[in-house]
Design an enzyme around this catalytic site. Structure first.
Site, PDB file in Angstrom:
ATOM      1  N   PRO A 141       0.779  -1.172  -0.034  1.00  0.00           N
ATOM      2  CA  PRO A 141       0.040  -0.167   0.005  1.00  0.00           C
ATOM      3  C   PRO A 141       0.901   1.210   0.046  1.00  0.00           C
ATOM      4  N   LEU A 247      10.877  -8.820 -13.105  1.00  0.00           N
ATOM      5  CA  LEU A 247      10.277  -7.814 -13.982  1.00  0.00           C
ATOM      6  C   LEU A 247      10.733  -7.629 -15.345  1.00  0.00           C
ATOM      7  N   ILE A 345     -12.113   7.445 -34.424  1.00  0.00           N
ATOM      8  CA  ILE A 345     -12.371   6.961 -35.978  1.00  0.00           C
ATOM      9  C   ILE A 345     -13.944   6.219 -36.046  1.00  0.00           C
ATOM     10  N   LEU A 346     -13.872   5.550 -34.863  1.00  0.00           N
ATOM     11  CA  LEU A 346     -15.288   4.872 -34.855  1.00  0.00           C
ATOM     12  C   LEU A 346     -16.502   5.784 -34.275  1.00  0.00           C
ATOM     13  N   GLY A 348     -19.001   7.424 -32.097  1.00  0.00           N
ATOM     14  CA  GLY A 348     -20.008   6.968 -31.343  1.00  0.00           C
ATOM     15  C   GLY A 348     -19.875   5.541 -30.935  1.00  0.00           C
ATOM     16  N   GLU A 371       4.140  -2.908 -13.690  1.00  0.00           N
ATOM     17  CA  GLU A 371       5.433  -3.021 -14.075  1.00  0.00           C
ATOM     18  C   GLU A 371       6.424  -2.174 -14.423  1.00  0.00           C
ATOM     19  N   GLY A 372       6.249  -0.981 -13.554  1.00  0.00           N
ATOM     20  CA  GLY A 372       6.990   0.237 -13.270  1.00  0.00           C
ATOM     21  C   GLY A 372       5.939   1.142 -14.248  1.00  0.00           C
TER      22      GLY A 372
HETATM   23  P1  TGC Z   1      18.474   0.167  -7.329  1.00  0.00           P
HETATM   24  O1  TGC Z   1      19.285   0.766  -6.125  1.00  0.00           O
HETATM   25  O2  TGC Z   1      18.627   0.848  -8.545  1.00  0.00           O
HETATM   26  O3  TGC Z   1      18.602  -1.195  -7.431  1.00  0.00           O
HETATM   27  C1  TGC Z   1      18.646  -2.255  -6.494  1.00  0.00           C
HETATM   28  C2  TGC Z   1      19.192  -3.769  -7.038  1.00  0.00           C
HETATM   29  O4  TGC Z   1      18.396  -4.006  -8.001  1.00  0.00           O
HETATM   30  C3  TGC Z   1      19.211  -4.271  -9.120  1.00  0.00           C
HETATM   31  N1  TGC Z   1      18.386  -3.951 -10.478  1.00  0.00           N
HETATM   32  C4  TGC Z   1      18.059  -4.657 -11.198  1.00  0.00           C
HETATM   33  N2  TGC Z   1      18.191  -5.904 -11.235  1.00  0.00           N
HETATM   34  C5  TGC Z   1      17.519  -6.672 -11.918  1.00  0.00           C
HETATM   35  N3  TGC Z   1      16.738  -6.060 -13.061  1.00  0.00           N
HETATM   36  C6  TGC Z   1      16.349  -4.902 -13.019  1.00  0.00           C
HETATM   37  N4  TGC Z   1      15.669  -4.392 -13.857  1.00  0.00           N
HETATM   38  C7  TGC Z   1      17.155  -4.151 -11.979  1.00  0.00           C
HETATM   39  N5  TGC Z   1      17.058  -2.664 -11.808  1.00  0.00           N
HETATM   40  C8  TGC Z   1      17.863  -2.512 -10.578  1.00  0.00           C
HETATM   41  C9  TGC Z   1      20.305  -3.058  -9.030  1.00  0.00           C
HETATM   42  O5  TGC Z   1      21.556  -3.429  -9.847  1.00  0.00           O
HETATM   43  C10 TGC Z   1      20.626  -3.182  -7.485  1.00  0.00           C
HETATM   44  O6  TGC Z   1      21.332  -4.639  -7.260  1.00  0.00           O
HETATM   45  P2  TGC Z   1      22.429  -4.743  -6.023  1.00  0.00           P
HETATM   46  O7  TGC Z   1      22.783  -6.021  -6.080  1.00  0.00           O
HETATM   47  O8  TGC Z   1      23.300  -3.522  -6.057  1.00  0.00           O
HETATM   48  O9  TGC Z   1      21.542  -4.406  -4.741  1.00  0.00           O
HETATM   49  O10 TGC Z   1      17.107   0.289  -6.670  1.00  0.00           O
HETATM   50  P3  TGC Z   1      16.196   1.393  -6.356  1.00  0.00           P
HETATM   51  O11 TGC Z   1      15.601   1.128  -5.064  1.00  0.00           O
HETATM   52  O12 TGC Z   1      16.891   2.739  -6.618  1.00  0.00           O
HETATM   53  O13 TGC Z   1      14.661   1.246  -7.331  1.00  0.00           O
HETATM   54  C11 TGC Z   1      14.887   1.191  -8.747  1.00  0.00           C
HETATM   55  C12 TGC Z   1      13.474   1.369  -9.401  1.00  0.00           C
HETATM   56  C13 TGC Z   1      12.904   2.579  -9.083  1.00  0.00           C
HETATM   57  C14 TGC Z   1      14.154   1.207 -11.062  1.00  0.00           C
HETATM   58  C15 TGC Z   1      12.754   0.024  -9.320  1.00  0.00           C
HETATM   59  O14 TGC Z   1      12.717  -0.296  -7.795  1.00  0.00           O
HETATM   60  C16 TGC Z   1      11.690  -0.148 -10.059  1.00  0.00           C
HETATM   61  O15 TGC Z   1      11.776  -0.731 -11.071  1.00  0.00           O
HETATM   62  N6  TGC Z   1      10.374   0.440  -9.545  1.00  0.00           N
HETATM   63  C17 TGC Z   1       9.149  -0.091 -10.368  1.00  0.00           C
HETATM   64  C18 TGC Z   1       8.312  -0.983  -9.496  1.00  0.00           C
HETATM   65  C19 TGC Z   1       7.715  -1.757 -10.345  1.00  0.00           C
HETATM   66  O16 TGC Z   1       8.044  -2.141 -11.411  1.00  0.00           O
HETATM   67  N7  TGC Z   1       6.675  -2.848  -9.674  1.00  0.00           N
HETATM   68  C20 TGC Z   1       6.125  -3.690 -10.557  1.00  0.00           C
HETATM   69  C21 TGC Z   1       5.490  -4.775  -9.480  1.00  0.00           C
HETATM   70  S1  TGC Z   1       4.816  -6.310 -10.283  1.00  0.00           S
HETATM   71  C22 TGC Z   1       3.499  -5.907 -11.167  1.00  0.00           C
HETATM   72  O17 TGC Z   1       3.304  -4.607 -11.412  1.00  0.00           O
HETATM   73  C23 TGC Z   1       3.003  -7.004 -11.883  1.00  0.00           C
HETATM   74  S2  TGC Z   1       1.544  -6.646 -13.091  1.00  0.00           S
HETATM   75  C24 TGC Z   1       1.565  -8.020 -13.655  1.00  0.00           C
HETATM   76  C25 TGC Z   1       0.440  -8.252 -14.748  1.00  0.00           C
HETATM   77  O18 TGC Z   1      -0.617  -8.325 -14.375  1.00  0.00           O
HETATM   78  O19 TGC Z   1       0.968  -8.382 -16.067  1.00  0.00           O
HETATM   79  P1  FAD Z   2       3.130   5.227  -7.158  1.00  0.00           P
HETATM   80  O1  FAD Z   2       4.853   4.762  -6.958  1.00  0.00           O
HETATM   81  O2  FAD Z   2       2.575   5.911  -5.716  1.00  0.00           O
HETATM   82  O3  FAD Z   2       3.398   6.392  -8.241  1.00  0.00           O
HETATM   83  C1  FAD Z   2       2.227   7.581  -8.299  1.00  0.00           C
HETATM   84  C2  FAD Z   2       3.113   8.497  -9.423  1.00  0.00           C
HETATM   85  O4  FAD Z   2       4.046   9.142  -8.939  1.00  0.00           O
HETATM   86  C3  FAD Z   2       3.133   7.743 -10.659  1.00  0.00           C
HETATM   87  O5  FAD Z   2       2.872   8.525 -11.936  1.00  0.00           O
HETATM   88  C4  FAD Z   2       4.679   7.715 -10.603  1.00  0.00           C
HETATM   89  O6  FAD Z   2       5.334   7.617 -12.017  1.00  0.00           O
HETATM   90  C5  FAD Z   2       5.137   8.760 -10.098  1.00  0.00           C
HETATM   91  N1  FAD Z   2       6.589   8.628  -9.180  1.00  0.00           N
HETATM   92  C6  FAD Z   2       6.647   7.628  -8.397  1.00  0.00           C
HETATM   93  N2  FAD Z   2       8.054   7.918  -8.190  1.00  0.00           N
HETATM   94  C7  FAD Z   2       8.572   8.844  -8.798  1.00  0.00           C
HETATM   95  C8  FAD Z   2       9.657   9.264  -8.979  1.00  0.00           C
HETATM   96  N3  FAD Z   2      10.749   9.138  -8.059  1.00  0.00           N
HETATM   97  N4  FAD Z   2      10.116  10.485  -9.742  1.00  0.00           N
HETATM   98  C9  FAD Z   2       8.665  10.708 -10.563  1.00  0.00           C
HETATM   99  N5  FAD Z   2       7.792  10.177 -10.469  1.00  0.00           N
HETATM  100  C10 FAD Z   2       7.496   9.080  -9.795  1.00  0.00           C
HETATM  101  N6  FAD Z   2       2.205  -5.431  -8.350  1.00  0.00           N
HETATM  102  C11 FAD Z   2       2.685  -6.437  -7.906  1.00  0.00           C
HETATM  103  O7  FAD Z   2       3.584  -6.495  -6.946  1.00  0.00           O
HETATM  104  N7  FAD Z   2       2.154  -7.613  -8.438  1.00  0.00           N
HETATM  105  C12 FAD Z   2       1.058  -7.581  -9.212  1.00  0.00           C
HETATM  106  O8  FAD Z   2       0.664  -8.401  -9.622  1.00  0.00           O
HETATM  107  C13 FAD Z   2       0.790  -6.218  -9.732  1.00  0.00           C
HETATM  108  N8  FAD Z   2      -0.448  -6.303 -10.479  1.00  0.00           N
HETATM  109  C14 FAD Z   2      -1.125  -5.081 -10.767  1.00  0.00           C
HETATM  110  C15 FAD Z   2      -2.230  -4.882 -11.493  1.00  0.00           C
HETATM  111  C16 FAD Z   2      -3.020  -3.841 -11.707  1.00  0.00           C
HETATM  112  C17 FAD Z   2      -4.227  -3.792 -12.268  1.00  0.00           C
HETATM  113  C18 FAD Z   2      -2.350  -2.637 -11.240  1.00  0.00           C
HETATM  114  C19 FAD Z   2      -3.078  -1.341 -11.338  1.00  0.00           C
HETATM  115  C20 FAD Z   2      -1.080  -2.638 -10.543  1.00  0.00           C
HETATM  116  C21 FAD Z   2      -0.369  -4.025 -10.130  1.00  0.00           C
HETATM  117  N9  FAD Z   2       0.577  -4.072  -9.400  1.00  0.00           N
HETATM  118  C22 FAD Z   2       0.937  -5.069  -8.914  1.00  0.00           C
HETATM  119  C23 FAD Z   2       0.990  -2.705  -8.784  1.00  0.00           C
HETATM  120  C24 FAD Z   2       1.847  -1.743  -9.946  1.00  0.00           C
HETATM  121  O9  FAD Z   2       3.070  -2.213 -10.077  1.00  0.00           O
HETATM  122  C25 FAD Z   2       1.973  -0.419  -9.116  1.00  0.00           C
HETATM  123  O10 FAD Z   2       0.979   0.222  -9.183  1.00  0.00           O
HETATM  124  C26 FAD Z   2       2.986   0.574  -9.684  1.00  0.00           C
HETATM  125  O11 FAD Z   2       4.337  -0.100  -9.718  1.00  0.00           O
HETATM  126  C27 FAD Z   2       2.984   1.963  -9.459  1.00  0.00           C
HETATM  127  O12 FAD Z   2       3.018   1.675  -7.974  1.00  0.00           O
HETATM  128  P2  FAD Z   2       1.741   2.839  -7.303  1.00  0.00           P
HETATM  129  O13 FAD Z   2       0.438   2.489  -7.870  1.00  0.00           O
HETATM  130  O14 FAD Z   2       1.934   2.740  -5.897  1.00  0.00           O
HETATM  131  O15 FAD Z   2       2.151   4.476  -7.581  1.00  0.00           O
END
Ligand code: TGC
Ligand code: FAD
Length: 392
Positions: A141, A247, A345-346, A348, A371-372
């Site tokens: 959360p 990811l 384009i469609l 209504g 996924e970011g």
């Molecule tokens: P940072 O200090 O940059 O990195 C921490 C450690 O992670 C390593 N690393 C990676 N490794 C593998 N793949 C990547 N893409 C990596 N990016 C970073 C990095 O080298 C480091 O390793 P180590 O050994 O030095 O510790 O981490 P940070 O805390 O500054 O965060 C970086 C940031 C913001 C890019 C990352 O946290 C991020 O990508 N945030 C977005 C979160 C996100 O994508 N959440 C997704 C949740 S799952 C989901 O949404 C599923 S939806 C599924 C569906 O329904 O299809």
């Molecule tokens: P926040 O992190 O609160 O971000 C809010 C806004 O602030 C965004 O516009 C963001 O870009 C911006 N922001 C945040 N940080 C910064 C920064 N440093 N600089 C500039 N802008 C910033 N997660 C899982 O773990 N597993 C799942 O299976 C999964 N499935 C999902 C399914 C759905 C339908 C949805 C909607 C989400 C799902 N997620 C899942 C979560 C998803 O990965 C998060 O919603 C996403 O990573 C963004 O986090 P948040 O919603 O907390 O937004």
């Protein structure tokens, strides 16, 4: 819902780059989607209901762990095949692709790459066959874009770990049999755990009232003193890099998937524009509509080229996280823009469930966030090219 007459655009003869196996996989998945998804998806979305009865079919077409070795039940295909399957599923609906993405890249991937041999043998064949469905708990959360600050915790109790905390926005959580959960240990190190439905103290409340991904079940994971056996910890990788590695794989699949949604919107809009008569002529003959359609096919083609190249790099295990971020960001934004223009384009008719466009558009609002987010992926590119971290 109209009959699904989808034909895919291939303006730069991308098919020349595909193998016969790739084409076979594409036509099998496309036919499966036409037969099993297109006829039911509008109603599923209207009712906000994930169609559970499609799970065995998804397993049969190899959508669960396409690149996992066959000795663990996977189809042992290459990364381009994985992408093609995701493209075709999302052409049907992003929620259906989500279920396959999560199962493959967020559940099977970590068990295969970070799990013990015993964990691989116990879970992977059942996940590949759809007997078990998994979910992935990273987001909390208070920690979405910044998962490194998570507070979900495990405490070593000798012969088990005590798990406390909660995860939010978890795809498939309401019906998943297992969850890959990321939690911090007493040394603040992030560990992956396999949590099974039925463990006392583990609940999965569903999230309602979504306007997006309505055919995908989303929920929470709540852990209240859950006793997790020690053999359920993923032993071979820890730290934030472990979930981020998963990811990378899922984001790659989404990059392909978004092309599927875009192609469906383009194909629908092109056919409609040729048939719809206004002022005595097909609307396709007006320059303003041609501009929209021409820009769509240009953007789809650019995305196809970018993504195919990414697939080649992935096949060589040579795709960087930053390259994957760029592709996911570009393609989802491209698909969302195309869905908005296609809907116009469609006229209504574009807002009705008679056509798939509005559903794709609503779905893509989640895909551009999960996924970011769009912003986070831009900052990943910014960091990669400048060396300066603008996240913090
Ligand atoms: P940072 O200090 O940059 O990195 C921490 C450690 O992670 C390593 N690393 C990676 N490794 C593998 N793949 C990547 N893409 C990596 N990016 C970073 C990095 O080298 C480091 O390793 P180590 O050994 O030095 O510790 O981490 P940070 O805390 O500054 O965060 C970086 C940031 C913001 C890019 C990352 O946290 C991020 O990508 N945030 C977005 C979160 C996100 O994508 N959440 C997704 C949740 S799952 C989901 O949404 C599923 S939806 C599924 C569906 O329904 O299809
Ligand atoms: P926040 O992190 O609160 O971000 C809010 C806004 O602030 C965004 O516009 C963001 O870009 C911006 N922001 C945040 N940080 C910064 C920064 N440093 N600089 C500039 N802008 C910033 N997660 C899982 O773990 N597993 C799942 O299976 C999964 N499935 C999902 C399914 C759905 C339908 C949805 C909607 C989400 C799902 N997620 C899942 C979560 C998803 O990965 C998060 O919603 C996403 O990573 C963004 O986090 P948040 O919603 O907390 O937004």
């Amino acid at each position: 819902m109209k009959k699904d007459n989808f034909t895919s655009p291939d303006y730069f003869n991308m098919d020349d780059l595909l193998t016969d196996e790739h084409k076979l996989i594409r036509s099998a998945t496309r036919e499966w989607v036409k037969k099993n998804i297109s006829p039911i998806i509008e109603q599923s979305c209207q009712e906000a209901n994930f169609p559970m009865n499609i799970l065995p079919g998804l397993a049969e077409i190899g959508a669960f762990g396409p690149y996992i070795p066959s000795k663990y039940g996977g189809a042992e295909l290459d990364q381009i095949s994985y992408g093609i399957i995701m493209q075709e599923l999302e052409r049907g609906d992003s929620g259906i692709r989500s279920t396959a993405s999560v199962q493959s890249s967020l559940v099977m991937y970590p068990i295969f790459n970070y799990g013990s041999e015993a964990q691989r043998k116990k879970y992977l064949p059942k996940l590949a066959s759809g007997e078990l469905i998994g979910c992935f708990g990273l987001t909390e959360p208070d920690h979405g874009s910044n998962p490194g600050s998570m507070t979900t915790s495990i405490k070593d109790m000798g012969d088990y770990f005590l798990l406390n905390g909660s995860k939010m926005w978890i795809s498939n959580s309401p019906f998943a049999d297992i969850a890959i959960v990321w939690a911090k240990n007493e040394e603040e190190r992030i560990k992956g755990l396999i949590v099974e439905r039925g463990m006392p103290g583990f609940t999965t409340p569903e999230t309602h009232n979504k306007w997006s991904l309505r055919a995908s079940a989303t929920g929470e994971l709540v852990f209240n003193n859950v006793k997790v056996p020690k053999e359920n910890i993923l032993p071979n990788k820890d730290g934030l890099g472990a979930p981020l590695g998963c990811l990378d794989s899922a984001r790659y699949g989404i990059a392909w998937g978004a092309i599927g949604a875009a192609m469906d919107c383009y194909d629908t809009a092109l056919k409609y524009a040729k048939e719809r008569i206004q002022f005595g002529k097909p609307i396709a003959s007006f320059q303003l509509q041609q501009k929209k359609l021409a820009e769509m096919i240009t953007e789809i083609t650019k995305a196809q080229l970018l993504t195919f190249r990414l697939g080649q790099l992935k096949n060589k295990n040579n795709a960087s996280s930053a390259q994957i971020s760029m592709c996911k960001r570009n393609n989802v934004d491209m698909a969302l823009t195309i869905s908005r223009n296609a809907r116009q384009i469609l006229g209504g008719m574009g807002i009705t469930g008679e056509y798939s466009i509005m559903r794709h558009m609503m779905n893509l609002e989640s895909v551009i966030t999960y996924e970011g987010t769009h912003d986070i992926h831009l900052l990943i590119t910014g960091l990669d090219i400048t060396g300066h971290n603008a996240f913090k």
